[in-house]
Motif scaffolding. Structure first.
Motif, short mmCIF file in Angstrom:
data_model
loop_
_atom_site.label_atom_id
_atom_site.label_comp_id
_atom_site.label_asym_id
_atom_site.label_seq_id
_atom_site.Cartn_x
_atom_site.Cartn_y
_atom_site.Cartn_z
N MET A 135 -47.17 -20.56 8.14
CA MET A 135 -48.34 -19.85 8.66
C MET A 135 -49.52 -20.77 8.90
O MET A 135 -50.44 -20.42 9.65
CB MET A 135 -48.74 -18.72 7.70
N VAL A 136 -49.54 -21.96 8.31
CA VAL A 136 -50.60 -22.92 8.62
C VAL A 136 -50.50 -23.31 10.09
O VAL A 136 -51.52 -23.40 10.80
CB VAL A 136 -50.50 -24.17 7.73
N LEU A 137 -49.29 -23.51 10.57
CA LEU A 137 -49.07 -23.78 11.99
C LEU A 137 -49.45 -22.57 12.84
O LEU A 137 -50.14 -22.69 13.85
CB LEU A 137 -47.60 -24.12 12.23
N VAL A 138 -48.97 -21.41 12.42
CA VAL A 138 -49.21 -20.19 13.20
C VAL A 138 -50.71 -19.93 13.35
O VAL A 138 -51.20 -19.66 14.47
CB VAL A 138 -48.53 -18.97 12.54
N SER A 139 -51.45 -20.02 12.27
CA SER A 139 -52.88 -19.71 12.33
C SER A 139 -53.64 -20.71 13.19
O SER A 139 -54.60 -20.33 13.89
CB SER A 139 -53.48 -19.68 10.91
N THR A 140 -53.20 -21.97 13.19
CA THR A 140 -53.87 -22.97 14.01
C THR A 140 -53.60 -22.72 15.49
O THR A 140 -54.50 -22.87 16.34
CB THR A 140 -53.38 -24.38 13.62
N MET A 158 -44.27 -20.44 19.70
CA MET A 158 -45.01 -21.69 19.89
C MET A 158 -45.07 -22.48 18.57
O MET A 158 -44.94 -23.71 18.56
CB MET A 158 -46.41 -21.39 20.41
N ALA A 159 -45.24 -21.77 17.47
CA ALA A 159 -45.25 -22.43 16.16
C ALA A 159 -43.88 -23.02 15.85
O ALA A 159 -43.78 -24.11 15.26
CB ALA A 159 -45.67 -21.45 15.08
N ARG A 160 -42.82 -22.33 16.25
CA ARG A 160 -41.47 -22.84 16.05
C ARG A 160 -41.25 -24.13 16.84
O ARG A 160 -40.58 -25.06 16.37
CB ARG A 160 -40.44 -21.79 16.45
N VAL A 161 -41.79 -24.19 18.04
CA VAL A 161 -41.69 -25.40 18.84
C VAL A 161 -42.39 -26.56 18.13
O VAL A 161 -41.85 -27.67 18.02
CB VAL A 161 -42.30 -25.19 20.24
N SER A 164 -40.39 -27.55 15.07
CA SER A 164 -39.17 -28.25 15.43
C SER A 164 -39.45 -29.72 15.72
O SER A 164 -38.65 -30.60 15.36
CB SER A 164 -38.53 -27.60 16.66
N LEU A 165 -40.57 -29.99 16.37
CA LEU A 165 -40.92 -31.38 16.69
C LEU A 165 -41.13 -32.19 15.43
O LEU A 165 -40.51 -33.23 15.23
CB LEU A 165 -42.19 -31.40 17.56
N VAL A 166 -42.00 -31.72 14.53
CA VAL A 166 -42.32 -32.52 13.35
C VAL A 166 -41.16 -32.56 12.37
O VAL A 166 -40.97 -33.56 11.66
CB VAL A 166 -43.61 -32.02 12.66
N HIS A 167 -40.38 -31.49 12.33
CA HIS A 167 -39.22 -31.50 11.44
C HIS A 167 -38.19 -32.51 11.93
O HIS A 167 -37.61 -33.26 11.13
CB HIS A 167 -38.58 -30.12 11.35
N GLY A 168 -37.97 -32.54 13.22
CA GLY A 168 -37.04 -33.52 13.78
C GLY A 168 -37.52 -34.94 13.54
O GLY A 168 -36.73 -35.82 13.17
N GLN A 169 -38.80 -35.17 13.73
CA GLN A 169 -39.35 -36.50 13.49
C GLN A 169 -39.19 -36.88 12.02
O GLN A 169 -38.83 -38.03 11.71
CB GLN A 169 -40.83 -36.53 13.88
N SER A 170 -39.45 -35.95 11.14
CA SER A 170 -39.34 -36.22 9.70
C SER A 170 -37.92 -36.58 9.31
O SER A 170 -37.68 -37.55 8.59
CB SER A 170 -39.82 -35.01 8.89
N THR A 171 -36.97 -35.80 9.80
CA THR A 171 -35.57 -36.03 9.46
C THR A 171 -35.08 -37.37 10.00
O THR A 171 -34.41 -38.14 9.30
CB THR A 171 -34.70 -34.90 10.02
N LEU A 172 -35.43 -37.67 11.23
CA LEU A 172 -35.04 -38.96 11.81
C LEU A 172 -35.68 -40.12 11.07
O LEU A 172 -35.03 -41.15 10.83
CB LEU A 172 -35.43 -38.99 13.29
#
Length: 208
Positions: A135-140, A158-161, A164-172
């Motif tokens: 929800m921190v993402l959603v509210s922003t 939009m929050a899921r997008v 997904s970006l930062v989660h993918g970056q973190s995992t990589l």
């Protein structure tokens, strides 16, 4: 001395000590071989002591993951508040904080999102901690939509997008597959990718 140690746990320290011990043991030996007996031994309490707080191994791991999501939320919220008030800058700050959290807390992060996922329907506190972090993402993004900066699309999508970006970056990055160095090089890349995301959130919706 052992009795004195156990008495301090009766005052509320045992639960956190068990969580800390579980994290340490996961780092040393992995999740599969973790047991409450092993955790109790690490903390220095009786084999039955962990059952005062956790009914089984899964419950302990759920608590570890819950704590991780709470820390992630605090990390993102702190970054959000420290950023300029413009929602674009805040979203960028949140994204960078997310990746940095994963790199600073790899054991927590892998447990939160890895193959060993606890049942959210069973552990409602864990589910709520995860939701609050998201929800921190959603509210922003909602803030940016209200200000007319981001497009008037579905906020959750939009929050899921963004996630997904930062989660993918973190995992990589954790797997050393991002092909970007740590420190200033990573910071510059995260800012670049955040700007690409923000441009997309602000642009016109494409018909596919």
């Amino acid at each position: 001395m052992a009795l004195a140690t156990r008495n301090t746990y009766h005052h509320g320290d045992l639960r956190q000590s068990l969580i800390d011990a579980a994290i340490a043991l996961i780092g040393e030996e992995g999740i599969d071989d973790l047991s409450l007996r092993q955790v109790a031994r690490r903390v220095g309490v009786s084999h039955n002591a962990p059952y005062r707080h956790f009914e089984d191994k899964e419950a302990l791991l759920a608590a570890v993951a819950e704590q991780g999501f709470q820390s992630l939320r605090t990390t993102m919220e702190t970054a959000r508040q420290a950023a300029p008030s413009d929602p674009s800058h805040r979203l960028e700050a949140i994204g960078i904080a997310y990746v940095n959290f994963a790199l600073a807390n790899p054991l927590h992060y892998r447990l939160m999102f890895g193959d060993y996922r606890c049942n959210f329907s069973k552990y409602t506190a864990l589910a709520e901690a995860s939701r609050q972090a998201f929800m921190v993402l959603v509210s922003t993004i909602q803030e940016g939509q209200t200000a007319g900066i981001f497009r008037a699309a579905d906020t959750i999508d939009m929050a899921r997008v963004a996630w997904s970006l930062v989660h993918g970056q973190s995992t990589l990055a954790l797997d050393n597959k991002l092909q970007v160095g740590r420190g200033e090089e990573l910071e510059a890349f995260l800012r670049f990718s955040s700007q690409m995301l923000i441009n997309g959130l602000a642009g016109m919706i494409c018909n596919v």
